[in-house]
Design a protein around this motif. Structure first.
Motif, mmCIF file in Angstrom:
data_model
loop_
_atom_site.group_PDB
_atom_site.id
_atom_site.type_symbol
_atom_site.label_atom_id
_atom_site.label_comp_id
_atom_site.label_asym_id
_atom_site.label_seq_id
_atom_site.Cartn_x
_atom_site.Cartn_y
_atom_site.Cartn_z
ATOM 1 N N ASP A 24 0.819 -1.218 0.000
ATOM 2 C CA ASP A 24 0.000 0.000 0.000
ATOM 3 C C ASP A 24 0.852 1.267 0.000
ATOM 4 N N ASP A 25 1.891 1.295 0.849
ATOM 5 C CA ASP A 25 2.666 2.525 1.044
ATOM 6 C C ASP A 25 4.068 2.470 0.461
ATOM 7 N N PHE A 26 4.495 1.319 -0.041
ATOM 8 C CA PHE A 26 5.861 1.201 -0.526
ATOM 9 C C PHE A 26 5.970 -0.041 -1.405
ATOM 10 N N ALA A 27 7.146 -0.250 -1.967
ATOM 11 C CA ALA A 27 7.412 -1.449 -2.751
ATOM 12 C C ALA A 27 8.769 -1.993 -2.335
ATOM 13 N N LEU A 28 8.886 -3.324 -2.329
ATOM 14 C CA LEU A 28 10.176 -3.944 -2.048
ATOM 15 C C LEU A 28 10.841 -4.303 -3.367
ATOM 16 N N PRO A 29 12.107 -3.945 -3.542
ATOM 17 C CA PRO A 29 12.795 -4.274 -4.798
ATOM 18 C C PRO A 29 13.012 -5.774 -4.918
ATOM 19 N N ALA A 30 13.133 -6.228 -6.137
ATOM 20 C CA ALA A 30 13.410 -7.641 -6.376
ATOM 21 C C ALA A 30 14.765 -8.005 -5.777
ATOM 22 N N GLY A 31 14.892 -9.262 -5.370
ATOM 23 C CA GLY A 31 16.162 -9.713 -4.806
ATOM 24 C C GLY A 31 15.992 -10.986 -4.006
ATOM 25 N N ASN A 32 17.075 -11.465 -3.430
ATOM 26 C CA ASN A 32 17.058 -12.674 -2.605
ATOM 27 C C ASN A 32 16.813 -12.304 -1.145
ATOM 28 N N TYR A 33 15.746 -12.838 -0.594
ATOM 29 C CA TYR A 33 15.357 -12.539 0.776
ATOM 30 C C TYR A 33 15.255 -13.834 1.577
ATOM 31 N N GLN A 34 15.564 -13.743 2.869
ATOM 32 C CA GLN A 34 15.385 -14.878 3.761
ATOM 33 C C GLN A 34 13.937 -14.902 4.235
ATOM 34 N N GLY A 35 13.435 -16.084 4.517
ATOM 35 C CA GLY A 35 12.056 -16.116 4.961
ATOM 36 C C GLY A 35 11.518 -17.501 5.218
ATOM 37 N N LEU A 36 10.238 -17.516 5.571
ATOM 38 C CA LEU A 36 9.471 -18.732 5.840
ATOM 39 C C LEU A 36 8.552 -18.965 4.652
ATOM 40 N N ARG A 37 8.668 -20.153 4.051
ATOM 41 C CA ARG A 37 7.828 -20.494 2.909
ATOM 42 C C ARG A 37 6.954 -21.688 3.268
ATOM 43 N N ILE A 38 5.684 -21.593 2.930
ATOM 44 C CA ILE A 38 4.744 -22.679 3.181
ATOM 45 C C ILE A 38 4.054 -23.025 1.869
ATOM 46 N N PHE A 39 4.255 -24.241 1.400
ATOM 47 C CA PHE A 39 3.633 -24.718 0.171
ATOM 48 C C PHE A 39 2.498 -25.667 0.546
ATOM 49 N N LEU A 40 1.307 -25.372 0.082
ATOM 50 C CA LEU A 40 0.140 -26.206 0.354
ATOM 51 C C LEU A 40 -0.173 -27.074 -0.862
ATOM 52 N N GLY A 41 -0.261 -28.384 -0.644
ATOM 53 C CA GLY A 41 -0.584 -29.297 -1.740
ATOM 54 C C GLY A 41 0.411 -29.206 -2.869
ATOM 55 N N GLU A 42 -0.110 -28.963 -4.068
ATOM 56 C CA GLU A 42 0.739 -28.873 -5.255
ATOM 57 C C GLU A 42 1.487 -27.546 -5.336
ATOM 58 N N GLY A 43 1.098 -26.588 -4.529
ATOM 59 C CA GLY A 43 1.758 -25.280 -4.576
ATOM 60 C C GLY A 43 1.633 -24.615 -5.935
#
Length: 198
Positions: free
Chosen positions: A122-141
């Motif tokens: 809403d108020d900003f944008a994050l530039p493309a790049g490699n970020y650390q994080g938590l990923r959750i894939f449901l089913g076939e994703g």
């Protein structure tokens, strides 16, 4: 060699040096930004309405699990460590939510780095790049993603976590969000200028 040609060559050389230095600065700025963030990404089984609703329910459950921690991490590194420590509880939250939604698909949780495209908020944008994080894939994703920034906590509204916060706590979160939004906007502008240079 004419004086004009010498000046042109000098100008071109200086321009190339400036462009290279600027590109390196933009890359450094994005890398520094990425080190300060932890992102959450939930990928739906498919784009069906029920799978998308399940994705949002899982999102809310995970964000609520994070909001319920007694001590909140003070850095992105701490957040990644705490996510690893709380992985069993996060898995339980996902499993309970899938059962409530009567969704029988498997799920996969990963804590690592991945490439994110530029993402508008809403108020900003994050530039493309490699970020650390938590990923959750449901089913076939194979469905649409939902993602946000969980450190600093810029997406707790999705789980209605702020409802229980005091006015002072809301003020602090708003202040922190504003400070990071300025950094994100600056990085976004730098990223766009870098793309124009290339």
């Amino acid at each position: 060699m004419t004086l004009f040609r010498k000046r042109m060559e000098c100008t071109i050389a200086l321009t190339l040096c400036f462009t290279l230095g600027y590109a390196l600065f933009c890359q450094y700025s994005q890398n520094r930004l990425a080190e300060d963030l932890v992102r959450l990404r939930v990928v739906a089984n498919s784009d069906s309405e029920s799978d998308q609703q399940t994705k949002l329910a899982v999102r809310d459950a995970v964000l609520q699990e994070i909001a319920d921690w007694e001590e909140q991490p003070a850095s992105a590194e701490e957040m990644m460590q705490t996510l690893e420590q709380h992985r069993p509880q996060i898995e339980q939250a996902v499993r309970r939510t899938l059962a409530t939604c009567q969704a029988e698909e498997r799920f996969v949780i990963r804590l690592d780095r991945e490439y994110y495209p530029t993402r508008d908020y809403d108020d900003f944008a994050l530039p493309a790049g490699n970020y650390q994080g938590l990923r959750i894939f449901l089913g076939e994703g194979a469905g649409h993603n939902w993602w946000c920034v969980i450190y600093p906590s810029l997406c707790l509204d999705a789980a209605s976590a702020e409802e229980s916060l005091s006015e002072e706590e809301r003020g602090l979160i708003h202040q922190e969000t504003t400070e990071y939004a300025i950094r994100f906007r600056t990085a976004e502008v730098l990223g766009k200028l870098e793309a124009m240079v290339h």
